[in-house]
Design a protein around this motif. Structure first.
Motif, PDB file in Angstrom:
ATOM      1  N   LEU A 262      25.676 -39.959   6.579  1.00 48.91           N
ATOM      2  CA  LEU A 262      26.495 -38.842   7.060  1.00 48.91           C
ATOM      3  C   LEU A 262      25.635 -37.704   7.600  1.00 48.91           C
ATOM      4  N   PHE A 263      24.627 -37.301   6.838  1.00 50.13           N
ATOM      5  CA  PHE A 263      23.784 -36.178   7.240  1.00 50.13           C
ATOM      6  C   PHE A 263      22.933 -36.509   8.471  1.00 50.13           C
TER       7      PHE A 263
ATOM      8  N   LYS B 148      25.126 -39.617  11.416  1.00 49.73           N
ATOM      9  CA  LYS B 148      26.356 -39.167  12.067  1.00 49.73           C
ATOM     10  C   LYS B 148      26.352 -37.675  12.385  1.00 49.73           C
ATOM     11  N   GLY B 149      25.422 -36.943  11.801  1.00 48.20           N
ATOM     12  CA  GLY B 149      25.300 -35.531  12.125  1.00 48.20           C
ATOM     13  C   GLY B 149      26.291 -34.621  11.437  1.00 48.20           C
ATOM     14  N   TYR B 150      26.869 -35.070  10.331  1.00 41.52           N
ATOM     15  CA  TYR B 150      27.790 -34.216   9.585  1.00 41.52           C
ATOM     16  C   TYR B 150      26.960 -33.284   8.707  1.00 41.52           C
TER      17      TYR B 150
ATOM     18  N   HIS C 227      27.334 -30.460   7.502  1.00 41.08           N
ATOM     19  CA  HIS C 227      27.949 -29.698   6.417  1.00 41.08           C
ATOM     20  C   HIS C 227      28.904 -30.566   5.593  1.00 41.08           C
ATOM     21  N   ALA C 228      28.617 -31.857   5.529  1.00 44.90           N
ATOM     22  CA  ALA C 228      29.466 -32.758   4.741  1.00 44.90           C
ATOM     23  C   ALA C 228      29.544 -32.265   3.301  1.00 44.90           C
ATOM     24  N   THR C 229      30.750 -32.250   2.781  1.00 48.12           N
ATOM     25  CA  THR C 229      30.956 -31.796   1.408  1.00 48.12           C
ATOM     26  C   THR C 229      30.767 -32.959   0.438  1.00 48.12           C
TER      27      THR C 229
ATOM     28  N   GLU D 137      33.663 -35.298   0.869  1.00 46.91           N
ATOM     29  CA  GLU D 137      33.549 -36.175   2.036  1.00 46.91           C
ATOM     30  C   GLU D 137      32.548 -37.306   1.771  1.00 46.91           C
TER      31      GLU D 137
ATOM     32  N   GLU E 262      33.604 -41.256   1.605  1.00 47.16           N
ATOM     33  CA  GLU E 262      32.924 -42.235   2.459  1.00 47.16           C
ATOM     34  C   GLU E 262      32.274 -43.346   1.619  1.00 47.16           C
TER      35      GLU E 262
ATOM     36  N   TYR F 274      19.860 -37.029  13.610  1.00 52.95           N
ATOM     37  CA  TYR F 274      20.161 -35.653  13.212  1.00 52.95           C
ATOM     38  C   TYR F 274      19.283 -35.145  12.074  1.00 52.95           C
TER      39      TYR F 274
END
Length: 190
Positions: free
Chosen positions: A14-15, A18-20, A22-24, A27, A31, A95
């Motif tokens: 995710l980080f 996918k470039g998220y 600020h994934a919590t 989230e 996932e 990312y």
């Protein structure tokens, strides 16, 4: 794969992929298909999870690059291998650098360790020697390092903007990236 490893791999995906940025924790848990309390159990917070995931990713990349740096091959071959290893990781996790910069600017966690890498010192000495030989243009060795990483990383980090601005298909962009290694070598070697 155990739950802790699953959470780390999911967070890394995710980080860094996918470039998220600020994934919590929710989230990440969703996932990974786990309960959010497991993240808190293993890592206590999103920041500690990120630091763990980031540290492991950096250590893995550092280990791969250190092998290249200490390899007993001619300098040009070493740079070719260095580009291969770094670009492979960069394309896998496009990312990661953006995420690192964001985290450094907001929390300054990644700058706590001030110990200089012996592999980096070794590499900079080798760069200096190659400049003396005339293999590469003379400059401050740090400038060589800046150029090398810029030539590798910038087109990948800026991919969303370049693809949109220049109306590049994914296939055309991938072709251009595949051509980078030879272009980089032609740019940095005399």
């Amino acid at each position: 794969m155990n739950k802790e490893q699953l959470i780390k791999e999911t967070a890394k995906e995710l980080f860094f992929n996918k470039g998220y940025l600020h994934a919590t924790t929710q989230e990440i848990a969703d996932e990974a298909g786990v309960n959010r309390s497991l993240i808190n159990y293993y890592f206590r917070s999103r920041d500690l999870l990120f630091q763990t995931v980031y540290r492991e990713a950096v250590e893995d990349l550092k280990s791969q690059l250190d092998k290249v740096i200490y390899s007993l091959v001619p300098f040009r071959n070493k740079i070719e291998l260095f580009i291969d290893v770094y670009m492979k990781e960069l394309l896998k996790y496009p990312y990661r650098e953006s995420f690192l910069i964001t985290e450094i600017c907001s929390k300054n966690f990644a700058l706590k360790e001030k110990k200089k890498s012996t592999a980096l010192i070794h590499f900079m000495d080798e760069v200096t020697l190659e400049m003396e030989k005339g293999t590469i243009r003379k400059s401050e060795p740090i400038q060589f390092l800046f150029n090398l990483f810029s030539l590798m990383a910038f087109p990948v980090i800026m991919a969303p903007l370049y693809r949109k601005l220049l109306d590049l298909s994914k296939e055309k962009y991938n072709t251009l990236i595949a051509e980078r290694k030879q272009l980089i070598l032609a740019t940095i070697f005399n």
